[in-house]
Design a protein around this motif. Structure first.
Motif, PDB file in Angstrom:
ATOM      1  N   UNK A 167      -1.500 -17.413 -18.322  1.00 38.64           N
ATOM      2  CA  UNK A 167      -2.362 -18.552 -18.596  1.00 38.64           C
ATOM      3  C   UNK A 167      -1.478 -19.768 -18.828  1.00 38.64           C
ATOM      4  N   UNK A 168      -1.473 -20.694 -17.879  1.00 35.60           N
ATOM      5  CA  UNK A 168      -0.505 -21.778 -17.953  1.00 35.60           C
ATOM      6  C   UNK A 168       0.889 -21.212 -17.800  1.00 35.60           C
ATOM      7  N   UNK A 169       1.735 -21.397 -18.812  1.00 36.64           N
ATOM      8  CA  UNK A 169       3.087 -20.822 -18.761  1.00 36.64           C
ATOM      9  C   UNK A 169       3.232 -19.618 -19.684  1.00 36.64           C
ATOM     10  N   UNK A 170       2.122 -19.107 -20.232  1.00 41.92           N
ATOM     11  CA  UNK A 170       2.175 -18.001 -21.188  1.00 41.92           C
ATOM     12  C   UNK A 170       1.694 -16.703 -20.553  1.00 41.92           C
ATOM     13  N   UNK A 171       2.536 -15.672 -20.568  1.00 40.98           N
ATOM     14  CA  UNK A 171       2.187 -14.350 -20.043  1.00 40.98           C
ATOM     15  C   UNK A 171       1.353 -13.599 -21.073  1.00 40.98           C
ATOM     16  N   UNK A 172       0.351 -12.854 -20.595  1.00 44.40           N
ATOM     17  CA  UNK A 172      -0.469 -12.038 -21.490  1.00 44.40           C
ATOM     18  C   UNK A 172      -0.663 -10.653 -20.901  1.00 44.40           C
ATOM     19  N   UNK A 173      -0.961  -9.701 -21.786  1.00 40.81           N
ATOM     20  CA  UNK A 173      -1.153  -8.316 -21.364  1.00 40.81           C
ATOM     21  C   UNK A 173      -2.622  -7.974 -21.171  1.00 40.81           C
ATOM     22  N   UNK A 174      -3.501  -8.468 -22.043  1.00 40.15           N
ATOM     23  CA  UNK A 174      -4.889  -8.010 -22.033  1.00 40.15           C
ATOM     24  C   UNK A 174      -5.912  -9.091 -21.693  1.00 40.15           C
ATOM     25  N   UNK A 175      -5.917 -10.215 -22.401  1.00 39.34           N
ATOM     26  CA  UNK A 175      -7.032 -11.127 -22.203  1.00 39.34           C
ATOM     27  C   UNK A 175      -6.704 -12.580 -22.518  1.00 39.34           C
ATOM     28  N   UNK A 176      -7.514 -13.452 -21.912  1.00 40.54           N
ATOM     29  CA  UNK A 176      -7.640 -14.854 -22.308  1.00 40.54           C
ATOM     30  C   UNK A 176      -9.126 -15.087 -22.537  1.00 40.54           C
ATOM     31  N   UNK A 177      -9.493 -15.487 -23.749  1.00 42.47           N
ATOM     32  CA  UNK A 177     -10.891 -15.720 -24.088  1.00 42.47           C
ATOM     33  C   UNK A 177     -11.082 -17.150 -24.553  1.00 42.47           C
TER      34      UNK A 177
END
Length: 308
Positions: free
Chosen positions: A137-147
């Motif tokens: 999301x943008x420049x941030x890596x995530x493992x599960x979710x963006x809410x």
């Protein structure tokens, strides 16, 4: 980069591992010593063991553990700790071993890792390496979710005592309690040249099958090369109240409806602009581009996980 089989053989042969446990998580403090002893008992050469009990120090500790050169980094904690580890290990020649010590443990569920420590430790001992997707999301890596919506408020407000007593049910209950003051928003999602609009109190973008500790759909997985986008309830508060309570108490037998959009790349805009809940932490605001990173992370997966 070694192949999956080469990394798996190295872990099984040399057993070189580092351990990081978030001792501020729900069970971490109680289980830290147990984890170290059990891993040593099954033959792991523990290059370093790090308890983390202060906010803000996890990133530095993970970097120190990785600098030791392990083939396996074992991380014990909740989804926030696992997500931070995934950011550090993305596209690296080190496997992540997950010990689910948090409240919802969505990523561990997606990897078919048993929730109890004994079962999770057995997964580490077996050392079956798989490649899975991450999101960005943008420049941030995530493992599960963006809410977007109520959950960005809930993550900061859910009482620690309620989490200890009720586990994953604490989140939807806190969300329901805050609804009288929450206003719906209009979300515009653009993907594949098409635009979609929805008015809701909560919009979820999920990598994998689990959200808030519950399955969202039957055929999603953490390596299906897709992000799944869906609103939780509609524009009226009563719809979200019903949805959150149903999610809290219906359990595994609840019917799972398909998400309304599955894509590997999207742009999300909201009216008004809103903060993002990224794996349980508030990071950034809309508008935002969210995209899939296929096969970005090597993990140790449970025996029923299907690595495609």
């Amino acid at each position: 980069m070694r192949s999956k089989s080469e990394l798996q053989d190295a872990i099984r042969r040399d057993r070189r591992a580092a351990v990081v446990v978030n001792t501020r998580s729900r069970r971490g403090r109680r289980l830290y010593d147990v984890v170290r002893l059990r891993l040593a008992d099954v033959g792991f050469d523990l290059l370093g063991c790090f308890p983390v009990d202060r906010p803000g120090e996890l990133g530095g500790v993970l970097a120190a553990a990785i600098a030791l050169g392990p083939d396996l980094l074992v991380v014990g904690g909740g989804d926030g700790s696992v997500s931070e580890a995934a950011r550090h290990l993305a596209h690296q020649d080190i496997a992540l071993g997950v010990l689910p010590l948090g409240t919802t443990n969505n990523f561990a569920r997606a990897l078919a890792i048993p929730p109890r420590p004994a079962g999770a430790l057995a997964v580490l001992a077996d050392a079956t390496v798989a490649d899975v997707d991450l999101g960005q999301a943008g420049d941030l890596i995530f493992a599960n979710h963006v809410n977007v919506g109520v959950s960005a408020q809930v993550g900061a407000r859910v009482p620690a005592r309620l989490k200890r007593h009720l586990g994953k049910s604490a989140y939807p209950l806190t969300a329901a309690a805050g609804l009288p003051w929450h206003r719906p928003f209009r979300a515009r999602i653009t993907a594949g040249g098409e635009a979609y609009e929805v008015v809701t109190h909560q919009l979820n973008i999920v990598n994998g099958r689990f959200q808030a500790g519950r399955p969202i759909t039957r055929d999603a997985s953490v390596d299906d090369r897709l992000l799944h986008v869906y609103p939780l309830g509609g524009p009226h508060r009563r719809q979200l109240v019903a949805a959150t309570l149903h999610q809290a108490f219906a359990g595994r037998r609840r019917p799972t409806a398909p998400p309304f959009l599955a894509t590997d790349d999207l742009t999300l805009d909201t009216d008004p602009p809103l903060p993002l809940d990224v794996d349980g932490e508030v990071h950034g605001r809309t508008p935002i581009r969210v995209r899939l990173l296929p096969n970005a992370l090597r993990v140790l997966a449970g025996p029923t996980f299907r690595d495609t």
